[in-house]
Design a protein around this motif. Structure first.
Motif, mmCIF file in Angstrom:
data_model
loop_
_atom_site.group_PDB
_atom_site.id
_atom_site.type_symbol
_atom_site.label_atom_id
_atom_site.label_comp_id
_atom_site.label_asym_id
_atom_site.label_seq_id
_atom_site.Cartn_x
_atom_site.Cartn_y
_atom_site.Cartn_z
ATOM 1 N N GLU A 204 -8.479 26.532 -58.803
ATOM 2 C CA GLU A 204 -7.803 27.842 -59.296
ATOM 3 C C GLU A 204 -9.026 28.470 -60.119
ATOM 4 O OE1 GLU A 204 -4.112 27.053 -59.251
ATOM 5 O OE2 GLU A 204 -4.004 27.118 -57.275
ATOM 6 N N GLN A 205 -9.242 27.126 -61.174
ATOM 7 C CA GLN A 205 -9.681 27.671 -63.042
ATOM 8 C C GLN A 205 -11.379 27.438 -62.637
ATOM 9 O OE1 GLN A 205 -9.727 23.500 -63.959
ATOM 10 N NE2 GLN A 205 -7.317 24.334 -64.813
ATOM 11 N N SER A 206 -11.912 27.965 -60.644
ATOM 12 C CA SER A 206 -13.255 28.427 -60.715
ATOM 13 C C SER A 206 -13.026 29.291 -60.132
ATOM 14 C CB SER A 206 -14.630 27.358 -60.318
ATOM 15 O OG SER A 206 -14.031 25.902 -61.075
ATOM 16 N N GLY A 207 -11.552 30.335 -60.071
ATOM 17 C CA GLY A 207 -11.979 32.118 -59.231
ATOM 18 C C GLY A 207 -11.577 31.563 -57.832
ATOM 19 N N PHE A 208 -11.099 30.112 -57.036
ATOM 20 C CA PHE A 208 -10.697 29.781 -55.552
ATOM 21 C C PHE A 208 -9.566 30.898 -55.211
ATOM 22 C CE2 PHE A 208 -14.375 27.415 -55.680
ATOM 23 C CZ PHE A 208 -15.190 26.601 -54.131
ATOM 24 N N LYS A 209 -9.747 30.950 -54.127
ATOM 25 C CA LYS A 209 -7.660 31.394 -54.078
ATOM 26 C C LYS A 209 -7.357 30.774 -52.833
ATOM 27 C CE LYS A 209 -8.727 34.958 -57.192
ATOM 28 N NZ LYS A 209 -7.999 35.196 -58.139
ATOM 29 N N LEU A 210 -6.212 30.423 -53.077
ATOM 30 C CA LEU A 210 -5.136 29.668 -52.217
ATOM 31 C C LEU A 210 -5.292 30.493 -51.160
ATOM 32 C CD1 LEU A 210 -3.668 27.665 -51.175
ATOM 33 C CD2 LEU A 210 -1.997 27.994 -52.144
ATOM 34 N N ALA A 211 -5.569 30.199 -49.934
ATOM 35 C CA ALA A 211 -5.563 30.981 -48.087
ATOM 36 C C ALA A 211 -4.955 30.355 -47.299
ATOM 37 C CB ALA A 211 -7.459 31.353 -47.913
ATOM 38 N N ASP A 212 -4.732 29.195 -47.648
ATOM 39 C CA ASP A 212 -3.657 28.413 -46.341
ATOM 40 C C ASP A 212 -3.257 27.318 -46.666
ATOM 41 O OD1 ASP A 212 -2.393 28.284 -43.797
ATOM 42 O OD2 ASP A 212 -4.036 27.732 -43.166
ATOM 43 N N ILE A 213 -2.403 26.841 -46.253
ATOM 44 C CA ILE A 213 -2.179 25.651 -46.372
ATOM 45 C C ILE A 213 -1.578 25.089 -45.110
ATOM 46 C CG2 ILE A 213 -0.144 23.454 -47.079
ATOM 47 C CD1 ILE A 213 1.182 25.911 -49.617
ATOM 48 N N THR A 214 -2.653 23.853 -45.108
ATOM 49 C CA THR A 214 -2.068 23.434 -43.896
ATOM 50 C C THR A 214 -1.627 21.657 -44.027
ATOM 51 O OG1 THR A 214 -3.446 20.900 -44.327
ATOM 52 C CG2 THR A 214 -4.312 24.099 -43.721
ATOM 53 N N PRO A 215 -0.748 22.080 -42.489
ATOM 54 C CA PRO A 215 0.618 20.966 -42.198
ATOM 55 C C PRO A 215 0.389 19.277 -42.494
ATOM 56 C CG PRO A 215 0.053 22.240 -39.801
ATOM 57 C CD PRO A 215 -1.092 22.376 -40.885
ATOM 58 N N PRO A 216 0.953 18.722 -42.345
ATOM 59 C CA PRO A 216 1.213 17.071 -42.420
ATOM 60 C C PRO A 216 0.714 16.832 -41.535
ATOM 61 C CG PRO A 216 2.884 17.803 -43.271
ATOM 62 C CD PRO A 216 2.328 18.936 -42.840
ATOM 63 N N ALA A 217 -0.581 15.763 -41.414
ATOM 64 C CA ALA A 217 -1.107 15.289 -40.129
ATOM 65 C C ALA A 217 -0.397 13.568 -40.190
ATOM 66 C CB ALA A 217 -2.583 15.491 -40.274
ATOM 67 N N GLU A 218 -0.651 13.912 -38.191
ATOM 68 C CA GLU A 218 -0.463 12.142 -38.239
ATOM 69 C C GLU A 218 -2.016 11.697 -38.155
ATOM 70 O OE1 GLU A 218 -0.173 10.782 -33.657
ATOM 71 O OE2 GLU A 218 1.785 12.017 -34.625
ATOM 72 N N ILE A 219 -1.529 10.140 -38.723
ATOM 73 C CA ILE A 219 -2.169 9.439 -39.250
ATOM 74 C C ILE A 219 -1.933 7.592 -38.490
ATOM 75 C CG2 ILE A 219 -4.225 8.355 -40.505
ATOM 76 C CD1 ILE A 219 -3.291 10.224 -42.628
ATOM 77 N N TRP A 220 -2.995 7.191 -37.790
ATOM 78 C CA TRP A 220 -3.555 5.953 -37.287
ATOM 79 C C TRP A 220 -3.321 5.123 -37.662
ATOM 80 C CZ3 TRP A 220 0.665 5.078 -33.501
ATOM 81 C CH2 TRP A 220 1.156 5.548 -32.518
#
Length: 269
Positions: free
Chosen positions: A211-227
């Motif tokens: 955000e400090q470098s000018g990026f914009k939040l475009a999406d939030i990905t859901p939690p992911a399953e990990i093994w």
């Protein structure tokens, strides 16, 4: 290597060793540690837990509303990436030594040089990338940025190209002021993409640097399953999971864990 039976006390002792006070926060549901002056909280997650991914997201968001950074720390991450965890928390706390990027020189680096640096200094270790650059100071590599190849994006203006910032890290214990922006600007000027996107791991980041470098939040990905493999503590996403010859999973060798997803940021140019 295996999984430690008790490890939260080691977290407290390790921060005490670098002069950082860590105290337990009373909670019936979570193991929470207040770090430093209370502007960072570590949530220690053992494998024997009843948390749901959505619970962890809500917990982090509740602390964010208070202006507090909450880091979800899984038992295996502490066991395998202790130095990098301490470095990450120290950075959030503002304890790092500061170097100004204007004193550094941009240099191209090889994949091996990127791997060596990121495996030592990035919480998520290294990753393959097309373009790799470093910042040198007195012939020492003190920061690294890795980018993907440029991809043409369908459905946008003709010739629209997007690139991904795959990794950025500075030398553990140091904050390179302006280093992120310097490497990003160099990549943009060299390859002229129409946008640069990147992901922030919600387990350990609120995306402030983007955000400090000018990026914009475009999406939030859901939690992911990990093994997680019990004996090596190596993490696998389901599509990369080693299986038996018949395609079945060896249940006794793996533990199912998860992350809290990612924040997807885009810098439009």
């Amino acid at each position: 290597m295996g999984i430690a039976k008790v490890w939260q006390d080691d977290v407290i002792a390790s921060f005490k060793d670098i002069g950082v006070t860590t105290d337990y926060i009373e909670s019936p549901d979570y193991c929470l540690l207040s770090v430093g002056f209370g502007n960072v909280v570590i949530h220690c997650i053992s494998f024997e837990n009843t948390c749901r991914p959505e619970d962890l997201v809500s917990l982090q968001e509740a602390y964010q509303l208070k202006g507090i950074s909450l880091v979800h720390l899984w038992e295996d991450i502490w066991a395998t990436r202790k130095a990098q965890v301490i470095g990450r928390i120290s950075s959030i706390l503002g304890l790092n030594k500061r170097i100004h990027a204007r004193k550094t020189k941009i240099v191209p680096i090889t994949q091996k040089e990127a791997d060596d640096f990121l495996n030592e200094n990035h919480l998520q270790a290294s990753a393959k990338s097309k373009y790799k650059f470093g910042l040198n100071l007195d012939d020492q590599l003190i920061a690294v940025g890795c980018f993907s190849n440029l991809r043409y994006m369908k459905g946008l203006k003709p010739g629209y190209r997007s690139a991904e910032l795959i990794r950025f890290a500075s030398l553990t214990g140091f904050t390179v002021i302006g280093g992120f922006s310097k490497l990003l600007k160099h990549f943009i000027q060299t390859f002229n993409p129409d946008d640069v996107m990147s992901y922030a791991d919600r387990d350990s980041s609120l995306g402030k640097a983007y955000e400090q470098s000018g990026f914009k939040l475009a999406d939030i990905t859901p939690p992911a399953e990990i093994w997680l493999k019990r004996d090596t503590l190596v993490r696998y996403f389901p599509h990369r999971l080693p299986v038996n010859s018949d395609g079945s999973l060896m249940d006794d060798e793996y533990i199912k864990v998860y992350n809290t997803g990612n924040l997807k940021y885009i810098l439009y140019l």
